[in-house]
Design a protein around this motif. Structure first.
Motif, mmCIF file in Angstrom:
data_model
loop_
_atom_site.group_PDB
_atom_site.id
_atom_site.type_symbol
_atom_site.label_atom_id
_atom_site.label_comp_id
_atom_site.label_asym_id
_atom_site.label_seq_id
_atom_site.Cartn_x
_atom_site.Cartn_y
_atom_site.Cartn_z
ATOM 1 N N PHE A 182 -1.941 -20.160 50.656
ATOM 2 C CA PHE A 182 -2.102 -19.006 49.842
ATOM 3 C C PHE A 182 -1.678 -17.815 50.632
ATOM 4 O O PHE A 182 -0.901 -16.880 50.243
ATOM 5 N N CYS A 183 -2.060 -17.795 51.676
ATOM 6 C CA CYS A 183 -2.175 -16.683 52.571
ATOM 7 C C CYS A 183 -0.653 -16.681 53.241
ATOM 8 O O CYS A 183 0.104 -15.535 53.123
ATOM 9 N N SER A 184 -0.032 -17.825 53.454
ATOM 10 C CA SER A 184 1.524 -17.837 53.939
ATOM 11 C C SER A 184 2.326 -17.481 52.837
ATOM 12 O O SER A 184 3.308 -16.451 52.987
ATOM 13 N N LYS A 185 1.862 -17.663 51.734
ATOM 14 C CA LYS A 185 2.660 -17.521 50.457
ATOM 15 C C LYS A 185 2.706 -16.114 49.933
ATOM 16 O O LYS A 185 3.778 -15.239 49.598
ATOM 17 N N ASN A 186 1.622 -15.455 50.387
ATOM 18 C CA ASN A 186 1.241 -14.132 49.877
ATOM 19 C C ASN A 186 1.378 -13.089 51.016
ATOM 20 O O ASN A 186 1.038 -11.864 50.915
ATOM 21 N N ASP A 187 2.008 -13.551 52.338
ATOM 22 C CA ASP A 187 2.013 -12.698 53.524
ATOM 23 C C ASP A 187 0.706 -12.123 53.805
ATOM 24 O O ASP A 187 0.701 -10.948 54.339
ATOM 25 N N ILE A 188 -0.644 -12.782 53.647
ATOM 26 C CA ILE A 188 -1.659 -12.266 54.213
ATOM 27 C C ILE A 188 -1.894 -12.809 55.633
ATOM 28 O O ILE A 188 -2.065 -13.962 55.913
#
Ligand code: ZN
Length: 145
Positions: A29-35
């Protein structure tokens, strides 16, 4: 001791996938949302739990033996931070998982911790990235100043 300052950029609230791997779901989720920097918390229930304990003498993670069974657990508390490791967003997550009789087990979330139901919040921080690198004293991938 050192620290850096951050502002909250935004907050996500959402659900983890049934049968998903807890740490893997958060990392993806972090990778996908650039977090790249943030704080995560989760409550819900687990199908299985795999907890690690860092053996300070051997400088390696060992599993907590008595809860290796594939029993359901509640996620009584689960929180972690998000920073950069090996060039990618990485969530370092700890959990307190409870059994039917209210016993709690806690530790470092390892691969194989599978979600039954999970509601998460991720606070995304704006500021300088925190990057992990191997710490010579502890052998752990800690934040580098
Ligand atoms: Zn840990």
């Amino acid at each position: 001791m050192w620290g850096k300052t951050y502002n909250i950029k935004n907050i996500y609230m959402g659900r983890l996938s049934y049968d998903g791997d807890l740490a893997e779901e958060i990392n993806n989720f972090c990778s996908k949302n650039d977090i790249k920097t943030g704080w995560v918390s989760v409550i819900g229930a687990l199908k299985t739990v795999r907890l690690g304990f860092y053996d300070q003498d051997r400088q390696e993670y060992v599993f907590l033996d008595d809860i290796h069974s594939d029993k359901p657990f509640e996620i009584s508390s689960c929180s972690g931070n998000i920073s950069i490791k090996d060039g990618k967003p990485f969530a370092h997550i700890h959990i307190v998982a409870s059994t039917r009789d209210g016993k709690c087990y806690g530790g470092h979330v390892m691969p194989g911790t599978k979600i039954y139901a999970g509601e998460f919040m991720i606070q995304v921080f704006a500021g300088e990235e925190l990057i992990r690198g191997v710490d010579e004293i502890t052998g752990l991938p800690l934040w580098q100043e």
